[in-house]
Write an enzyme that holds these catalytic residues in place. Sequence first.
Site, short mmCIF file in Angstrom:
data_model
loop_
_atom_site.label_atom_id
_atom_site.label_comp_id
_atom_site.label_asym_id
_atom_site.label_seq_id
_atom_site.Cartn_x
_atom_site.Cartn_y
_atom_site.Cartn_z
N ARG A 27 19.97 24.00 -0.42
CA ARG A 27 18.76 23.74 -1.21
C ARG A 27 17.94 22.55 -0.72
O ARG A 27 16.71 22.66 -0.56
CB ARG A 27 19.13 23.48 -2.69
N THR A 28 18.58 21.42 -0.51
CA THR A 28 17.80 20.21 -0.20
C THR A 28 17.10 20.38 1.14
O THR A 28 15.90 20.11 1.27
CB THR A 28 18.74 18.99 -0.21
N LYS A 57 27.34 12.57 21.30
CA LYS A 57 27.72 11.64 22.38
C LYS A 57 28.12 10.28 21.84
O LYS A 57 28.39 9.36 22.60
CB LYS A 57 26.54 11.46 23.35
N ARG A 78 20.45 13.43 4.98
CA ARG A 78 21.68 13.53 4.18
C ARG A 78 22.83 13.05 5.04
O ARG A 78 22.92 13.41 6.23
CB ARG A 78 21.93 14.95 3.70
N HIS A 115 21.69 10.95 -5.12
CA HIS A 115 20.91 12.11 -4.69
C HIS A 115 19.58 12.01 -5.43
O HIS A 115 19.30 12.76 -6.38
CB HIS A 115 21.66 13.39 -5.03
N1 ASP Z 1 24.34 20.00 -3.91
C1 ASP Z 1 24.64 18.83 -4.70
C2 ASP Z 1 24.91 17.65 -3.78
O1 ASP Z 1 24.73 17.79 -2.58
C3 ASP Z 1 25.75 19.09 -5.66
C4 ASP Z 1 27.06 19.57 -5.07
O2 ASP Z 1 27.19 19.68 -3.85
O3 ASP Z 1 27.96 19.81 -5.86
O4 ASP Z 1 25.28 16.62 -4.26
N1 CP Z 2 21.61 20.68 -5.05
C1 CP Z 2 21.82 20.44 -3.72
O1 CP Z 2 21.69 19.31 -3.23
O2 CP Z 2 22.14 21.53 -3.01
P1 CP Z 2 22.50 21.55 -1.45
O3 CP Z 2 23.76 20.74 -1.29
O4 CP Z 2 22.66 22.99 -1.10
O5 CP Z 2 21.37 20.89 -0.72
#
Ligand code: ASP
Ligand code: CP
Length: 298
Positions: A27-28, A57, A78, A115
């Site tokens: 999603r993100t 590397k 991330r 987050h």
């Molecule tokens: N997608 C969210 C996160 O990256 C929640 C999860 O992974 O449970 O924190």
């Molecule tokens: N809600 C969320 O962060 O989803 P992803 O980990 O899929 O990005």
Amino acid sequence: MRQHDRGLTELCAGRVMASLFFEPSTRTDLSFQAAMRRLGGDVVGASNGVQFSSVYKGENLADTVRAAGCYADVIVMRHPQKGASFEAAYYLDKLNQRIDNPTVLISGGDGIGEHPTQALLDMFTIYDKKKTFDNQTITLVGDLLNGRTVHSLAKLIARYGVTGTRLAFVSPDSLRMPAEIMSMLAELGVSTYETADLMDVLGESDVIYWTRIQEERFENPSDYEAIKDRFIMTPSLLSHAKADAILMHPLPRKHEMGTQADHDVLDEDPRAVYFEQMENGMFVRMALLAKVLRGVYV
Ligand code: ASP
Ligand code: CP
């Protein structure tokens, strides 16, 4: 099915976003990329993921972020380490002092830390459904220790300022909300309630925010196994919730929402808003990108 136009604009035409994901995401990553494209901008990323960049590397975070900063106007990152966003921003600031076009860093999640853009989309979803943040019981359930979404959401609600709203935290004892967040909430005067028994608060909750036990954060697999079935949302459990409650989940979900058959029933319940929440992520990220790149709200 809702009819809508997700929209395309040229607001960020000529701008480039770098996607630096050191940890998996659906999603993100996709919503940021889609948001940037819908604003007319471009997206760059290591062709086969960060693991095939010069990170392979042995290049460190500081230099990787500065490389992206030389090419992009905004970086979405991330990382599995808590605090990595601060470290990256620190080194990006140093680069920004030396180059003509400064780059902005947006956190897409840092380990068990924060987050922040998830919190923005969660707040947007709560407001969209409830039309207020006041006088609500907002119940966060599951892995409150390792779940970064609940950390950021609790902090954002507190910083936003709410009247008559109570944050209820439901978790196994070993996965309680970190003490420093509880102290911050107390300092900001937010009413909180902690319990290991969901039935204490389920019937009074206006917002039920369900979360996944963060398996990847457990050093010892047997600790995860011992706890993983503690809170499972099912249609019969949801029958104890208010008729106008909303059921949120940041996703992805595993067995904390039962079986596929349970998913199928829950997904049809009008109280389940997690797919709208997921879609809102793109809209909120469009607004954020437009704000940081162009100084405007869309
Ligand atoms: N997608 C969210 C996160 O990256 C929640 C999860 O992974 O449970 O924190
Ligand atoms: N809600 C969320 O962060 O989803 P992803 O980990 O899929 O990005």
